[in-house]
Each structure stands twice: as structure tokens, then as C-alpha cells.
Design an enzyme around this catalytic site. Sequence first.
Site, mmCIF file in Angstrom:
data_model
loop_
_atom_site.group_PDB
_atom_site.id
_atom_site.type_symbol
_atom_site.label_atom_id
_atom_site.label_comp_id
_atom_site.label_asym_id
_atom_site.label_seq_id
_atom_site.Cartn_x
_atom_site.Cartn_y
_atom_site.Cartn_z
ATOM 1 N N ASN A 99 -5.282 20.373 39.029
ATOM 2 C CA ASN A 99 -5.852 19.993 40.321
ATOM 3 C C ASN A 99 -6.395 18.564 40.311
ATOM 4 O O ASN A 99 -6.905 18.094 41.334
ATOM 5 C CB ASN A 99 -6.968 20.949 40.721
ATOM 6 C CG ASN A 99 -6.438 22.265 41.265
ATOM 7 O OD1 ASN A 99 -5.261 22.384 41.604
ATOM 8 N ND2 ASN A 99 -7.290 23.259 41.351
ATOM 9 N N HIS A 156 -10.021 30.733 51.507
ATOM 10 C CA HIS A 156 -10.322 30.838 50.079
ATOM 11 C C HIS A 156 -11.436 31.851 49.821
ATOM 12 O O HIS A 156 -12.278 32.121 50.677
ATOM 13 C CB HIS A 156 -10.732 29.461 49.553
ATOM 14 C CG HIS A 156 -10.883 29.388 48.071
ATOM 15 N ND1 HIS A 156 -12.107 29.506 47.452
ATOM 16 C CD2 HIS A 156 -9.970 29.229 47.082
ATOM 17 C CE1 HIS A 156 -11.944 29.399 46.145
ATOM 18 N NE2 HIS A 156 -10.651 29.235 45.898
ATOM 19 N N GLU A 175 -9.274 26.212 56.743
ATOM 20 C CA GLU A 175 -8.943 25.163 55.779
ATOM 21 C C GLU A 175 -7.963 24.179 56.400
ATOM 22 O O GLU A 175 -7.306 24.480 57.395
ATOM 23 C CB GLU A 175 -8.330 25.775 54.517
ATOM 24 C CG GLU A 175 -9.238 26.769 53.806
ATOM 25 C CD GLU A 175 -8.623 27.326 52.529
ATOM 26 O OE1 GLU A 175 -8.001 26.548 51.783
ATOM 27 O OE2 GLU A 175 -8.759 28.540 52.276
ATOM 28 N N SER A 221 -4.075 26.324 49.696
ATOM 29 C CA SER A 221 -3.687 25.956 48.339
ATOM 30 C C SER A 221 -2.512 26.726 47.766
ATOM 31 O O SER A 221 -1.851 26.249 46.855
ATOM 32 C CB SER A 221 -4.889 26.111 47.401
ATOM 33 O OG SER A 221 -5.304 27.466 47.351
ATOM 34 N N ASP A 262 -12.580 23.442 55.471
ATOM 35 C CA ASP A 262 -12.515 23.219 54.026
ATOM 36 C C ASP A 262 -11.362 22.250 53.769
ATOM 37 O O ASP A 262 -10.207 22.570 54.033
ATOM 38 C CB ASP A 262 -12.284 24.570 53.343
ATOM 39 C CG ASP A 262 -12.058 24.472 51.841
ATOM 40 O OD1 ASP A 262 -11.309 23.566 51.414
ATOM 41 O OD2 ASP A 262 -12.569 25.313 51.105
ATOM 42 N N HIS A 288 -8.385 20.633 49.202
ATOM 43 C CA HIS A 288 -7.069 20.243 48.688
ATOM 44 C C HIS A 288 -6.497 19.033 49.422
ATOM 45 O O HIS A 288 -5.328 18.685 49.215
ATOM 46 C CB HIS A 288 -6.098 21.421 48.771
ATOM 47 C CG HIS A 288 -6.439 22.530 47.833
ATOM 48 N ND1 HIS A 288 -6.076 22.528 46.500
ATOM 49 C CD2 HIS A 288 -7.161 23.660 48.021
ATOM 50 C CE1 HIS A 288 -6.537 23.626 45.920
ATOM 51 N NE2 HIS A 288 -7.195 24.324 46.817
ATOM 52 N N LYS A 290 -11.065 17.890 42.451
ATOM 53 C CA LYS A 290 -9.608 17.856 42.515
ATOM 54 C C LYS A 290 -9.140 16.400 42.542
ATOM 55 O O LYS A 290 -9.112 15.754 41.520
ATOM 56 C CB LYS A 290 -9.115 18.703 43.688
ATOM 57 C CG LYS A 290 -9.401 20.197 43.463
ATOM 58 C CD LYS A 290 -8.903 21.071 44.570
ATOM 59 C CE LYS A 290 -9.008 22.551 44.211
ATOM 60 N NZ LYS A 290 -10.381 23.017 43.919
#
Length: 412
Positions: free
Chosen positions: A53, A141, A184, A188, A213, A216, A247
Site C-alpha cells: 500500500n 471498509h 468511499e 480497495s 473515506d 486509497h 498508503k
Amino acid sequence: MNYDKVFADAIARLHDERRYRTFADLERIAGRFPRAIWRRGGHEREITVWCSNDYLGMGQHPDVLRALVDTATRMGAGAGGTRNISGTNHPLVELEAELADLHGKDAALVFTSGFVSNEAAISTVAKLLPDCVILSDELNHASMIEGVRGARTEKRIFRHNDLDHLDELLSAIGPDRAKLIVFESVYSMDGDIAPIGAIADLAEKHNAMTYIDEVHAVGMYGERGAGICERDGVMDRIDLIEGTLAKAFGTVGGYVTGSAAVIDAIRSYAPAFIFTTALPPGMAAAAQASIRHLKSSGTERAAQQAAVAKTREALAAARIPFMDTPTHIVPIMVRDPDLCRQASEMLLEEHGIYIQLINFPTVPRGTERLRITPTPFHDDGLIVELASALVAVWAKLGLPLATDRTPETVGS
């Protein structure tokens, strides 16, 4: 009661359900990412990591390492305690200002991880909103799910990225009742992207707050690396933007940004913030150095995107089945938990390539996969090695190849 037997039985169930997890003993080599040392049974071997990540390799960037070492040398290794007891170390003050600026918000609050920031912020905001209803994407998540649970308020789950379903759920709630939409930007496991602008439209229509979120996406997208919200020009339309430092920024920690009033309320009411030791000053300085660099440099993002494109081309040419995602996440589909585990083990043991398997409950049964994340440091030679190794593993395990050179679609 035999207490140990209770826990032994719990582990046995994981084995029976083929959900038991093992972790490789790896030592990353600074300056040679994505190379690492793999240790097992008293032996060690140099291997290539394909699932990190640390998306841009910023964990080894000279500016980041220098900030970490210099600050730790001046201020020590730890933060000395919670911010409530020990005060806020100055690098952490500077980091929060850097994050607020990155996302165009009044303020930011840093936590020890992205999991903690999601759990604490979502639960705290929803508890403070009177009679709040949380509307949560079904693929959110685990950290967001825990935040929703911790709020102990009414929740409604909308189908993944389904605007009609979200609109229907919002319409059934009184216009004056508090509503919080949590979702998100980049998901992911499938690597798909939320329709952020359209969700913001629904939030405005139904007088709802929005919480996104971007873990990523931060560092990866947008002119300054602020994420998909920046790329799509909708940062100002989202109330709370959460992200991670662990990440693309290559360090550790999580954060949330928003208006001064909301951030101050989270700071003042969230137990996970109040009673947790602060991020160490060296790590805060390292994170700030990484963010500052990526605000002004698009070199890493461009190189990473080029590596992703080349990797996809190599997989398609080799007829390895993978999901065609619009992001840097490339899921290679196996669709069987045992075969997925065997494929991961064979790649490591026989080819020196580390790709951690992704099985249930992280993904639904029947969608087991190897999730790869090409970085700017996965050069043409490593991409050729990966494709060749996957072809060998697929043949040895009798796994089906793609029927043509067209990758699978997201969610198929």
C-alpha cells in the site's frame, strides 16, 4: 471452563472455513523498493513485493527519511503520551495545518491509524447529531462499519454506488431529521470509484451531511494529491474528508478534515482521540514532508499510472483474468479460497514474488483474488517477471485463463 480450548476452537473454525490468515516475515529494503527480504525457517531470500500500500514508494523517499531521523534525533522517539496529558508536539500541529490545506478545509485532526480515524469520527459525529440516521454504502471498509456500529443510532445500507437506492432511502427520512452519508472514493478490493458529485447532489437535495473515506486516493489523484474529490472538483461539497498517511504518503496514521466546528467537536468528544497516545513527532514530520512533496510533484503519480497501464497490458497479453478498474488497484481473479492460497504460496516460494491473497470475509465467497498494486518502481523487467510467473502458476494449478484478451469488468 477450559479457556484455552475456547480460543483453540475459534482458530480451528477459521481453518475449517479456510479463513485462517498467515503473514510473511518481510523486511523492506530502503532504496531498493519493491525489493524485500523474506525470512522463513531460518532461511532468507530476496523477493519482490507486488501488493504494498506504499503506492508511490514515499516510505523510502530521501526527504521523508530525513525528516523522520532529524526530528526523532531532536525530539525523541515517542510523543510522551496523549495530547490531553502531554500537549501536542509541534510537528503534529504543522501536519494538521498541512492536511487542512491539502483538502481545502478549516481544520484537520490526526489519529494513530486510518481505522481509528474512521471509527472515531463517524461514531462521534453521528452521536452528536440529534436522532441521526446513517446511510452507509454496502461495501464500506470495516473501519467505517465499526464507526457506524459505535454510533448506536439508526442505520440504512444502500446498494454499492446505487444513486437511485440512496435517493429512495433519503426520501423516506423526514427532511428535518439529521442524516449522515458515509462512503468511499476508491473502493480497495474492486478498485472502482464512487459517483461523488452525484452523491453530493443527493445530500444537498435531502439536507444530509457527507463523510468520505479517501484513504486509497490521497496522494494518488488530483493536481496536489488530495484525492478523487480534488480531481473531480468537489472537495468543497463534502463535509468531512478522511484519509490515511499510511498508503501513498508512506508513513503511518489517519486523519479527518472538515469545518472548524466539526473537527473541534470530534477532538473534544471522541474517546479514541482523547485517550490515545499521539503520533510521534518524527512520524508527523515524515508525513508532512511526504504531503508537501506530493503537493508539488506529479512525477510519482505519472510514473505509477504508467506502471499500472503496462502491468494491465502484460496481464491481458498473458490472458491472466483481472478486473478492469479505473484506478491503480488491479485484482487478479482466482475465485476459489484454496487455489488462491496455493497461488500466493507458489508465487512466493517458486518465483520470489509476494502477493497476499484476499479471501472471505474481506471479499465475498467466490470472488477470491490476488490484489496487486503496481508502483513507480515496478519497472518493465519486473512486470515481465510477474506475467511469466502468473502464467506458470496458472498452468500448474489448472486455473482458467481469460477467454479473450478483454479483462473482466468490475464486480463480475
